[in-house]
Design a protein around this motif. Sequence first.
Motif, short mmCIF file in Angstrom:
data_model
loop_
_atom_site.label_atom_id
_atom_site.label_comp_id
_atom_site.label_asym_id
_atom_site.label_seq_id
_atom_site.Cartn_x
_atom_site.Cartn_y
_atom_site.Cartn_z
N LEU A 515 0.81 -1.22 0.00
CA LEU A 515 0.00 0.00 0.00
C LEU A 515 0.84 1.27 0.00
CD1 LEU A 515 -2.65 -1.08 2.69
CD2 LEU A 515 -2.69 -1.47 0.22
N ARG A 577 -6.17 0.43 2.21
CA ARG A 577 -6.23 1.09 0.89
C ARG A 577 -6.78 2.52 1.02
NH1 ARG A 577 -7.41 -4.41 -0.87
NH2 ARG A 577 -6.40 -4.91 -2.87
N LEU A 596 -5.32 1.21 -6.36
CA LEU A 596 -6.02 1.15 -5.07
C LEU A 596 -7.39 1.82 -5.17
CD1 LEU A 596 -3.14 2.10 -2.58
CD2 LEU A 596 -3.81 -0.17 -3.35
#
Length: 653
Positions: A515, A577, A596
Amino acid sequence: MRKLLLLLTVVTVGLLFIARLLYLQVYNKEAYSIFDDTAIRSVYDYPKRGYVYDRHGNLLVANQPSYDVMVIPREVEPLDEETLLEFCSLLKITEEEYHKKLERANNYSPRLPSPFVPQLSKEDYAVLQEKMRKYEGFYIQKRSLRAYQTSIGANVLGDIGEVNQRNIANDPYYRMGDLIGKQGIELSYEDVLRGVKGIKFIQKDRFNKNIGPYKEGRFDTLPQPGKDITITIDSQLQQYGELLMTNKRGGIVAIDPKNGEILALVTGPSYNPNLLVGRERNKNFSRLFLDTISRPTFDRGLQAQYPPGSPFKVINALIGLQEGVVKTSDMVSCRMGYYYGSRKLTGCHHHKSPVDMNEGIAQSCNAYFVNIYRRIIDKYDDAGDAMNKWAVHAKSFGLGNYLGYDLPVGQRGRIPDGNYYDRAYGDNRWGSTYIVSNAIGQGEVEATPIQLANMAAAIGNRGYYYTPHIIKSIEGDTIPSKYTTRKETTIDKRHFEPVIEGMFDVYNKGTAATLRIPGIDICGKTGTAENFVRIDGEKTQLTDHSIFVAFAPKDDPKIAIAVFVENGYWGSRFAGRMTSLMIEKYIKGTITRTDLEDWILTHSLEEEYAKPYSGEPFKINGETTLQIIDKVQSSQESDLDSSVRIEPASNRN
């Protein structure tokens, strides 16, 4: 005799008049009130309510004209059938409603004006004003309603509505039919936004007809407009957060660590604030409030109390360092969980073993933090004393109590202390093994999203925070000093660096490695919280909640954030996310991690929220929770989603 009786009667009446006049003019201490004079009519002139701007000067809330049909019941002349039908048609009410409204106004006061039909539209007003002369006892009063220049932030902005009897009893400023802030900043800053009403006094003759201003308007006053306010919300960030929360339930709270200003306060689901404006307000509010499944009027960012899950582990790490029961280099073995003798106290997931503090945070090792937590409690001879000491440290981060922010709703969360467990188990009849779930943010610990965001801000600041607040400036005034006063935690500054390094490695090599945002050093912590509900009286486990807390950049944080997504599976799946996207949106202004973003915008949790009512087994892509866990036990990467690391076992983090 008759002459004497007549004389006595005249003298007696004269003496009574003299006595009464003497009492009223000499002995009566009650001041004359122009408002109680039945020969004078009071007409209020309502002020412009203050405007609301976001932190960048974008107008969020303005005003629009509104018209109330007012009535003075004792001045109402009976209407013939034809005139009554015409009047009701113009007001868009039935004859039955007409009589009910008139009776209600008469019960309030026969001689004081009260609203008969509030908040006419401009179109209805234009038609009605030409014929008002036909309806004795009725008149039109102009005021302003809110005009929301946005469709976002209903939970922040709030709304206004008619006062109730309690409002009137508590504050003599208000009269029946006045408007008052009901929620959000409209309620919190009512005294600032409302202004001061003006008033005109009209003299009436003996036939109760208006004959002009009383004493040439000597006692009339002009309205004083409300003050404009600027709030701390970044409307673009707020809008983006609400977009990410579409078809999901939970809360997003973002704070500027440098000053405690709330940058975004998202609750999902939400609603358009324009629904609570005008004559449809009450009907729309009832519809929203009675939606007990989605609960759009429930501000989850402030009111929802959740188990904080693994983000709470960093608090235990800091307390362990402060209490001197652990060094950052101490190694702890993990055998897929923590064992006490042959009894398994908590599970864990696949990662290398043993781990030190850095790896413990980065890999979210349950065994590591249960070990640290037990050392804290077992340091003291009395477990109750240990818990009290532990609770003081945890509460110094703003947990377990109301933060004191300037919004009207909230919950205190829960940080248990020794007294709590003495009541639950009995004095001296419990120990650290009874309460190990607190080590990993489960058990009796609860927190709201805003508390978790504030916790992240305190860590990013290396040990202090400012009370979160929504007000940035008030026209011609200053904000309360409590929002500019620094609050210190009980943890020494030197203990924060190793914990921050661990949170940094959550993004570099840990549970949020997929992420990362290019160019931004983010420190964060994933979390998964078990989710139990009662269905038909039985305790049932549903899909876990997804949690993430973070701050960025690492060395000069500009944003601290907490994201909580109900039934979101595990920390990095939904909340992680969304956290990365919110941070990038605020710091860069644009989104580079469109992968994302696309994933979040195309994935809904509506099916998850329907499960308690469907009776179907809980599945993802056709597989039950146990099947998913079995699959992930044998592989670090899930076949369900190759772009995110899935953490298995009963406490995936």
